[in-house]
Enzyme design. Structure first.
Site, PDB file in Angstrom:
ATOM      1  N   CYS A  78      54.856  30.034  50.822  1.00 15.81           N
ATOM      2  CA  CYS A  78      53.537  30.249  50.226  1.00 15.81           C
ATOM      3  C   CYS A  78      53.166  31.726  50.266  1.00 15.81           C
ATOM      4  O   CYS A  78      53.242  32.357  51.326  1.00 15.81           O
ATOM      5  CB  CYS A  78      52.487  29.424  50.956  1.00 15.81           C
ATOM      6  SG  CYS A  78      50.806  29.685  50.345  1.00 15.81           S
ATOM      7  N   CYS A  84      46.528  33.264  55.572  1.00 11.07           N
ATOM      8  CA  CYS A  84      45.820  31.984  55.588  1.00 11.07           C
ATOM      9  C   CYS A  84      46.009  31.252  56.911  1.00 11.07           C
ATOM     10  O   CYS A  84      47.111  31.214  57.470  1.00 11.07           O
ATOM     11  CB  CYS A  84      46.324  31.125  54.432  1.00 11.07           C
ATOM     12  SG  CYS A  84      45.541  29.504  54.330  1.00 11.07           S
ATOM     13  N   CYS A 160      47.891  25.455  46.821  1.00 13.91           N
ATOM     14  CA  CYS A 160      48.236  25.131  48.204  1.00 13.91           C
ATOM     15  C   CYS A 160      49.430  24.192  48.190  1.00 13.91           C
ATOM     16  O   CYS A 160      49.358  23.104  47.602  1.00 13.91           O
ATOM     17  CB  CYS A 160      47.054  24.482  48.921  1.00 13.91           C
ATOM     18  SG  CYS A 160      47.445  23.933  50.600  1.00 13.91           S
ATOM     19  N   GLN A 269      43.783   9.092  57.323  1.00 18.44           N
ATOM     20  CA  GLN A 269      44.942   9.954  57.512  1.00 18.44           C
ATOM     21  C   GLN A 269      45.184  10.749  56.231  1.00 18.44           C
ATOM     22  O   GLN A 269      45.197  10.190  55.130  1.00 18.44           O
ATOM     23  CB  GLN A 269      46.176   9.138  57.866  1.00 18.44           C
ATOM     24  CG  GLN A 269      46.155   8.565  59.263  1.00 18.44           C
ATOM     25  CD  GLN A 269      46.422   9.627  60.334  1.00 18.44           C
ATOM     26  OE1 GLN A 269      46.548  10.807  60.057  1.00 18.44           O
ATOM     27  NE2 GLN A 269      46.497   9.188  61.580  1.00 18.44           N
ATOM     28  N   PHE A 298      38.812   2.608  68.253  1.00 16.80           N
ATOM     29  CA  PHE A 298      38.729   3.695  67.278  1.00 16.80           C
ATOM     30  C   PHE A 298      39.319   3.200  65.955  1.00 16.80           C
ATOM     31  O   PHE A 298      40.149   3.862  65.334  1.00 16.80           O
ATOM     32  CB  PHE A 298      39.459   4.950  67.759  1.00 16.80           C
ATOM     33  CG  PHE A 298      39.057   5.419  69.136  1.00 16.80           C
ATOM     34  CD1 PHE A 298      37.931   6.220  69.319  1.00 16.80           C
ATOM     35  CD2 PHE A 298      39.794   5.046  70.251  1.00 16.80           C
ATOM     36  CE1 PHE A 298      37.563   6.643  70.586  1.00 16.80           C
ATOM     37  CE2 PHE A 298      39.436   5.476  71.524  1.00 16.80           C
ATOM     38  CZ  PHE A 298      38.317   6.272  71.686  1.00 16.80           C
ATOM     39  N   ASN A 303      42.360   0.438  59.408  1.00 15.41           N
ATOM     40  CA  ASN A 303      43.701   0.867  59.039  1.00 15.41           C
ATOM     41  C   ASN A 303      44.783   0.060  59.750  1.00 15.41           C
ATOM     42  O   ASN A 303      45.822  -0.259  59.160  1.00 15.41           O
ATOM     43  CB  ASN A 303      43.853   2.351  59.363  1.00 15.41           C
ATOM     44  CG  ASN A 303      45.136   2.962  58.847  1.00 15.41           C
ATOM     45  OD1 ASN A 303      45.432   2.889  57.662  1.00 15.41           O
ATOM     46  ND2 ASN A 303      45.915   3.566  59.737  1.00 15.41           N
ATOM     47  N   ASP A 368      43.754   4.502  68.641  1.00 19.44           N
ATOM     48  CA  ASP A 368      43.977   5.599  67.688  1.00 19.44           C
ATOM     49  C   ASP A 368      42.794   6.565  67.777  1.00 19.44           C
ATOM     50  O   ASP A 368      42.012   6.694  66.831  1.00 19.44           O
ATOM     51  CB  ASP A 368      44.131   5.049  66.267  1.00 19.44           C
ATOM     52  CG  ASP A 368      44.487   6.140  65.266  1.00 19.44           C
ATOM     53  OD1 ASP A 368      44.897   7.232  65.695  1.00 19.44           O
ATOM     54  OD2 ASP A 368      44.331   5.899  64.048  1.00 19.44           O
ATOM     55  N   CYS A 395      46.947  12.265  68.286  1.00 18.99           N
ATOM     56  CA  CYS A 395      47.021  13.488  67.482  1.00 18.99           C
ATOM     57  C   CYS A 395      46.849  14.722  68.358  1.00 18.99           C
ATOM     58  O   CYS A 395      46.676  15.824  67.842  1.00 18.99           O
ATOM     59  CB  CYS A 395      45.966  13.467  66.375  1.00 18.99           C
ATOM     60  SG  CYS A 395      44.261  13.371  66.974  1.00 18.99           S
TER      61      CYS A 395
END
Length: 437
Positions: A78, A84, A160, A269, A298, A303, A368, A395
Site C-alpha cells: 500500500c 497510515c 484501502c 466481525q 457476550f 452469531n 466471545d 481478540c
C-alpha cells in the site's frame, strides 16, 4: 556560582539488533540495559531506529533504515503504509505474520497466565487483502482517511487494500461527498459497512443538512457499478436514510441457513468469510450434543447462539447492550428458533456468582468477549457447578491470558488452542481455545 549538572542529550537514532516481537507488532531490542520497542522492525534484523520516547525502563522507536533485513521482509503493498496507522505488518510476509502472531499469543499465555494449550492446532487463515466488511474513517475538514501511525493527524487515502473492494473503490467519491456536506456543518465521523445485500455509508453530522448531494451520490454509484448503496445522514437523535427502503445490513451463515440483520453500530466481525469458519470451528470445539444447555456470553446478535440452537442445543445468550439483545431475539424468532434460544441483558463486567447461580447450570459455555476480556465472569464461576467445556474466542492475548490463569486456578486446562489469522496486515490476534475441567 555552582554550575548545574549537564543535561544528557538523548541520541535521535540508534543502531539496534531486533531479537523479539511484541503484541503491538513492534520489534524488540535491548540497548544500554533498556528495552526498545521498534515499529517497522522484524526479529533478526539490524536497523537504524529513531527514538520517539524514552522512559526509565523502555523506549519506543521507529525503524528508518533496514541495515540487515529478515528473510520474511516484503515490500509493503500500500502506498499509504508508511504514514497510515490502519496496518502494522505489511512489511512481513503472510507466513511470517502467522508465525509472529502465534509466538506473541503463546508468550502472553505463558508470561501472564502461566498456561499453555496442551495441543496447538494449525492456524486458520483467510484472505490477505480486501477482507474488511466495515471500517471507521476520520475527517479533518479536508482529508478522509485513517489516523496516522504517529500522532493524531488524518492520512488521506484514495483506496484501502484491506477493505472490501466495493468500499475501497468509493473512497474518493465519499471524500467528495463529505467535502460538499462540510460546507454546511461539521462532520463528526464516517463509517462504512458492506452487508451481503447493501453497502451502507453513515456520516455523523453536527446539524441537519440538505440531503440532495447524498441522493445524487447514491443514484450515480448505483448507475456506475450496479452496487446497492444506502447513505445515512445522522445528526443528534435523527437519521435520514437514502434511499429509505433499502434492505437492512445483514450477513449470512449459510452452513446453518441463517441471515442476521444488524445496524451500523452493532458489533459484527469485520472479516465475514473467516467469521463463517470461526462459527463452525467454535461449535465443533464445544461439541455440544443435541438437547444440551449452552450459555453464550457476550452473544451479540446471536452469531454463535443461533447456529448452536439450529444444531439442536438449548441456548441462553447473554449480552450487555439492549439493542443487540432485541435484535438477537428478533433473529431467533425470524428463523423459528425462539423455543430453543432466548436472550437476556446483563452487565457481564460486573457479574457475580449469585447471578450465575440464578441463571442455572449449563454443561457448555461459549465466551466471545471484547478486548477487555471476561475477568468478572471467570472469577464468578463456581468450579463445583461450572461447565464441563468452555470455548473461548479471544481478540486480546493479554486479557485471555489473565482469564486463563483464573480458570486454571479453578481446575480448568487448555485442551487446545489455535490462532485465527482474521486481520492480516494488522497486529490484531484472534484465537479460539477449549477449556476442559
Amino acid at each position: 556560582m555552582r554550575q548545574p549538572f549537564p543535561i544528557p542529550i538523548m541520541p535521535s537514532t540508534l543502531t539496534l539488533d531486533i531479537t523479539g516481537f511484541d503484541y503491538e507488532a513492534r520489534g524488540v531490542a535491548r540497548h544500554d540495559g533498556k528495552t526498545h520497542f521498534v515499529s517497522g522492525a522484524l526479529p533478526g534484523e539490524r536497523v537504524t531506529a529513531r527514538v520517539l520516547e524514552s522512559k526509565k525502563r523502555y523506549a519506543t522507536a521507529e525503524a528508518i533504515d533496514i541495515l540487515i533485513p529478515a528473510p520474511e521482509r516484503v515490500p509493503p503493498a500500500c502506498p499509504h503504509y508508511a504514514a497510515c496507522g490502519g496496518c502494522a505488518l505489511q512489511h512481513a510476509s503472510d507466513a511470517a505474520q502467522h508465525r509472529l502472531k502465534e509466538t506473541v499469543w503463546l508468550e502472553q499465555l505463558a508470561r501472564i497466565g502461566g498456561v499453555r494449550p496442551q495441543t496447538v492446532l494449525p492456524a486458520i487463515s483467510g484472505a490477505d487483502w480486501h477482507y474488511r466488511a466495515r471500517t471507521r474513517l476520520a475527517w479533518d475538514g479536508e482529508h478522509l482517511g485513517y489516523r496516522a501511525r504517529a500522532g493524531n493527524s488524518v492520512v488521506p487515502i484514495t483506496h484501502c487494500l484491506t477493505l472490501a473492494p466495493a468500499l475501497s473503490a468509493r473512497l474518493p467519491d465519499i471524500r467528495a461527498l463529505c467535502a460538499a456536506l462540510a460546507r454546511s456543518t461539521a462532520i463528526l465521523g464516517v463509517d462504512l459497512s458492506a452487508g451481503d445485500g447493501v453497502n451502507v455509508l453513515r456520516i455523523r453530522l453536527r446539524d441537519a443538512v440538505d440531503a440532495r448531494p447524498a441522493q445524487e451520490a447514491v443514484a450515480a454509484w448505483h448507475q456506475e457499478d450496479g452496487q446497492l448503496w444506502q447513505i445515512r445522514l445522522q445528526h443528534g437523535a435523527g437519521t435520514v436514510a437514502i434511499p429509505p427502503d433499502a434492505p437492512p445490513l445483514a450477513y449470512q451463515l449459510p452452513d446453518y441457513g441463517l441471515t442476521l440483520p444488524y445496524a451500523p453500530d452493532d458489533f459484527t466481525q469485520a472479516n465475514k468469510a473467516l467469521n463463517r469458519r470461526l462459527v463452525s470451528l467454535a461449535l465443533a470445539t464445544l461439541d455440544a450434543e443435541a438437547g444440551a444447555r449452552v450459555m453464550d456470553f457476550f452473544c451479540g446478535l446471536g452469531n454463535f447462539s443461533l447456529p448452536l440452537a439450529r444444531s439442536g442445543a438449548d441456548v441462553l445468550g447473554i449480552e450487555g447492550v439492549d439493542e443487540m439483545v432485541a435484535r438477537a431475539s428478533a433473529n431467533a424468532a425470524a428463523h423459528g428458533l425462539a423455543d430453543r434460544c432466548r436472550f437476556m441483558r446483563a452487565d457481564l463486567f460486573a457479574v457475580t456468582a449469585k447471578q450465575l447461580r440464578r441463571w442455572g447450570r449449563a454443561d457448555y459455555w461459549l465466551l466471545d468477549p471484547p478486548r477487555a476480556g471476561a475477568q468478572a465472569l471467570c472469577t464468578a464461576l463456581d468450579p463445583k457447578h461450572g461447565p464441563a467445556r468452555i470455548a473461548y474466542v479471544s481478540c486480546n492475548p493479554g486479557t485471555l491470558a489473565r482469564d486463563a490463569a483464573i480458570l486454571s486456578g479453578k481446575g480448568y486446562r487448555i485442551a487446545s488452542g489455535r490462532l485465527l489469522h482474521m486481520f492480516a496486515q494488522t497486529a490484531h490476534v484472534e484465537s479460539l481455545l477449549l477449556f476442559t475441567r
